[in-house]
Design a protein around this motif. Structure first.
Motif, mmCIF file in Angstrom:
data_model
loop_
_atom_site.group_PDB
_atom_site.id
_atom_site.type_symbol
_atom_site.label_atom_id
_atom_site.label_comp_id
_atom_site.label_asym_id
_atom_site.label_seq_id
_atom_site.Cartn_x
_atom_site.Cartn_y
_atom_site.Cartn_z
ATOM 1 N N SER A 189 0.826 -1.207 0.000
ATOM 2 C CA SER A 189 0.000 0.000 0.000
ATOM 3 C C SER A 189 0.859 1.256 0.000
ATOM 4 N N SER A 190 0.246 2.354 -0.419
ATOM 5 C CA SER A 190 0.934 3.638 -0.341
ATOM 6 C C SER A 190 1.229 3.981 1.113
ATOM 7 N N GLY A 191 0.351 3.563 2.023
ATOM 8 C CA GLY A 191 0.587 3.803 3.446
ATOM 9 C C GLY A 191 1.842 3.116 3.945
ATOM 10 N N GLN A 192 2.104 1.882 3.472
ATOM 11 C CA GLN A 192 3.330 1.178 3.878
ATOM 12 C C GLN A 192 4.573 1.913 3.401
ATOM 13 N N HIS A 242 4.786 5.185 2.783
ATOM 14 C CA HIS A 242 4.922 6.396 3.605
ATOM 15 C C HIS A 242 5.531 6.055 4.972
ATOM 16 N N ASP A 243 5.074 4.950 5.563
ATOM 17 C CA ASP A 243 5.619 4.534 6.867
ATOM 18 C C ASP A 243 7.107 4.208 6.755
ATOM 19 N N GLU A 292 9.015 9.412 -2.506
ATOM 20 C CA GLU A 292 7.770 10.021 -2.034
ATOM 21 C C GLU A 292 7.071 10.790 -3.151
ATOM 22 N N GLN A 312 -1.642 8.066 -7.435
ATOM 23 C CA GLN A 312 -2.971 8.389 -6.928
ATOM 24 C C GLN A 312 -3.771 9.170 -7.968
ATOM 25 N N LYS A 315 -7.248 9.056 -0.468
ATOM 26 C CA LYS A 315 -5.881 9.542 -0.412
ATOM 27 C C LYS A 315 -4.848 8.422 -0.372
ATOM 28 N N SER A 316 -5.243 7.223 -0.734
ATOM 29 C CA SER A 316 -4.307 6.103 -0.667
ATOM 30 C C SER A 316 -4.728 5.009 -1.634
ATOM 31 N N THR A 368 -3.997 0.475 -2.447
ATOM 32 C CA THR A 368 -3.387 -0.798 -2.068
ATOM 33 C C THR A 368 -3.443 -1.743 -3.258
#
Length: 649
Positions: free
Chosen positions: A251-254, A256-257, A284, A291, A376-377, A379
């Motif tokens: 995911s994009s969240g992973q 970013h983390d 980044e 997106q 906003k993300s 997966t």
């Protein structure tokens, strides 16, 4: 004088047993005894059983009693963390005390549910937070950290579980440093797992169970101890959870983390490696174009193969892959600087492999690749077509007892939909009857002359006009359940300010808070979607009407679902008969089960979908529901609420 320990099921569930002695008015439940005996036999024979325990059977005590009496090592898995806490903190100690069998028990959750001392210290030292309220929350956590004995974040009620600070002070499988962690001696996850290995009875949840099975399949050490007995409550949720964990996702969240954690570790372990910051900025910058490219998609879930010819999407994701590869190369050089950067490198390599796999021209056999878009993300998922094979391999490889139980596992009396998805072809399947007198306690109202919900844009308005006289007769006290958020919002707009009863709307407050306010009101009307169809228990006069707007068929455009339907069709079967209809029946039974929760409850079930009365599959659905009296007359509903209970036979 202390009570002698119970040594057999009759001493627990019989008319003169431990439960009767402890609870005034207790009446033996034949279904509960039947369930307990079936599980006792399965424990003795190391068999796999599937048990649909009708609402009110008391399935928790029904499976706990034979487990406790056996003295064997057991794992109890529930559908949610809330049910897990309820089982461990209330049900298990209550029954253990009553029957005189005190097991060595442990509660085990996923690592994100425990405070991480290392990440707490890092966040405190970094000092950069998104919002002022995060600072207060962080210091509240800091003070709690010195007092907590288990690090379970649900115990710190001053900071809500969904607060954005928690991911910064808890760990995941990705960012945990493992044996390299300098705070390993104080690790709450390690302590919880050690307690689980030493316990004779461990309470977990399905997400953790499936994560453990997935880790075993990949050749890593398991999280959970070996057990003689596995009890899986709310088992109807397992097929979907298993598909999630036996597949993979990036995911994009992973990403970013990863970037956030790498920047933190670079400042602590390799402040001179400024080129790592430059590469991170480039990676980044590759996320927003991905997106943006997804904004033109017509659906939020799309099969990846359908996007193969979309040059904008393919170009954006290829750039992302290239920049992630460059980031990995720099992290490989940085990994030797310290355990934090070493972990970040390992995470980056894993994410790169997942992204490479997702972007290959063709998926592996038996896999479905698909993309999920949020506001906003995004997966990228790879989901197995047959998650059940993994379950059956685990069951067949080691002799032990497996019990799958829920109030809703069968479509009518047919368990094949559930057993097929988990490959439980040799399991003993059994239904235990509910103790409720549905013909006396409940009335099913099927309003006449309602339009087709698929074609009439005013369907929700028209069913609310039909429900208003029911609400007037019941004096509120109703759940109005909808199959989609869109229809719930329509209903909220129509009813807001027009009901003489308190109105509670899903999304306008936490679920637990809404339920508590609804119960306290005594005459409320609650609008809910899927999360209120199951796991909600409102007993007594506070709830006397449940309305369901339409048959809960699953969305037809889900890519995994479409792939499974194609597979069923290729095998010569009807996807509707083999999958869509059984799923709808099971979901329908969950919603209907909210109405009658005790032997003294009374209520009206309002089913608004005209297809229930006009189609053959509608008749199948109705026949699979509890045997309530049926009516199409509004006057019968009004009489139900105005006539004394004794006259409704």
């Amino acid at each position: 004088m202390s009570q002698s320990p119970a040594t057999h099921l009759e001493a627990i569930f019989g008319a003169d047993g431990a439960l009767a002695a402890a609870f005034d008015g207790y009446q033996p439940r034949p279904g509960q005894m039947q369930m307990a005996r079936t599980i006792r036999a399965a424990i003795n024979d190391q068999r796999t059983v599937v048990i649909e325990a009708g609402t009110g059977v008391g399935k928790t005590f029904g499976y706990l009693a034979p487990v406790l009496l056996s003295g064997k090592k057991a794992i109890l898995s529930t559908g949610t963390k809330h049910l897990q806490d309820q089982l461990f903190n209330r049900d298990l100690p209550t029954l253990a005390r009553l029957i005189g069998h005190q097991p060595r028990a442990a509660l085990l959750k996923g690592r994100a549910n425990y405070l991480c001392p290392y990440r707490l210290e890092s966040t405190l030292s970094e000092g950069r937070l998104k919002a002022p309220d995060w600072v207060g929350a962080l210091h509240t956590i800091k003070h709690w950290a010195s007092r907590t004995h288990d690090g379970d974040i649900t115990r710190l009620t001053e900071v809500p579980e969904d607060h954005g600070i928690w991911p910064l002070v808890t760990s995941t499988n990705d960012n945990c440093l493992g044996k390299d962690c300098p705070k390993l001696d104080g690790c709450f996850v390690a302590k919880a797992r050690e307690a689980a290995h030493e316990a004779t009875l461990v309470v977990i949840n399905h997400h953790l169970l499936c994560a453990d099975i997935a880790i075993r399949q990949n050749g890593f050490a398991e999280l959970l101890p070996e057990a003689d007995i596995l009890i899986l409550d709310e088992a109807h949720q397992l097929p979907d959870i298993a598909s999630q964990f036996f597949g993979s996702a990036i995911s994009s969240g992973q990403l970013h983390d990863l970037l956030r954690d790498t920047q933190r570790e670079q400042q602590a372990e390799a402040i001179d490696m400024t080129d790592l910051l430059v590469a991170g900025t480039a990676l980044e910058a590759a996320l927003p174009p991905c997106q943006t490219a997804l904004t033109k998609l017509r659906a939020d879930r799309v099969a990846w193969e359908e996007l193969a010819e979309d040059s904008a999407i393919q170009s954006a994701f290829n750039t992302l892959r290239d920049r992630l590869a460059a980031y990995c190369s720099l992290l490989e050089q940085a990994a030797e600087r310290g355990p934090g950067l070493k972990n970040c490198h390992e995470r980056a390599v894993g994410l790169r492999q997942l992204l490479d796999s997702q972007l290959r021209p063709e998926a592996e056999a038996g896999q479905v690749r698909w993309l999920e878009r949020r506001e906003k993300s995004f997966t990228l998922h790879t989901t197995p077509m047959d998650a059940g094979k993994t379950f059956s391999d685990i069951i067949e490889n080691t002799p032990r007892t497996w019990v799958f139980t829920s109030a809703t596992l069968a479509a009518g009396s047919d368990f094949s939909h559930f057993t097929r998805r988990l490959n439980l072809n040799l399991a003993l399947c059994e239904q235990t009857p509910s103790p409720f007198d549905y013909p006396r306690q409940a009335l099913m109202y099927l309003p006449r002359d309602l339009p087709d919900p698929k074609t009439d844009p005013e369907f929700t308005l028209k069913i609310l006009r039909r429900i208003f006289p029911v609400l007037k007769a019941s004096q509120g006290r109703a759940f109005l359940l909808f199959t989609t958020h869109r229809e719930l919002k329509k209903a909220a707009e129509i009813l807001r300010g027009k009901l003489p009863f308190p109105l509670f709307i899903q999304g306008e407050g936490a679920k637990a808070e809404l339920l508590e306010r609804f119960r306290h009101s005594g005459n409320g009307v609650l609008l809910g979607t899927q999360s209120f169809w199951e796991g909600v228990d409102v007993r007594g006069d506070a709830l006397s009407v449940v309305m369901i707007d339409r048959i809960p068929f699953a969305p037809p455009d889900d890519p995994v679902r479409r792939a499974r339907e194609a597979e069923i069709k290729a095998a010569g079967h009807s996807p509707f008969a083999a999958m869509s209809l059984p799923e709808a029946i099971i979901t329908f039974k969950q919603g209907v089960g909210r109405l009658i929760r005790d032997v003294t409850d009374r209520g009206v079930l309002v089913l608004c979908d005209p297809r229930l009365q006009s189609t053959g599959y509608g008749a199948q659905i109705l026949n699979a529901l509890p045997p309530m009296r049926r009516t199409t007359e509004e006057s019968d509903v009004i009489e139900f609420f105005t006539a004394p209970a004794s006259n409704t036979d």
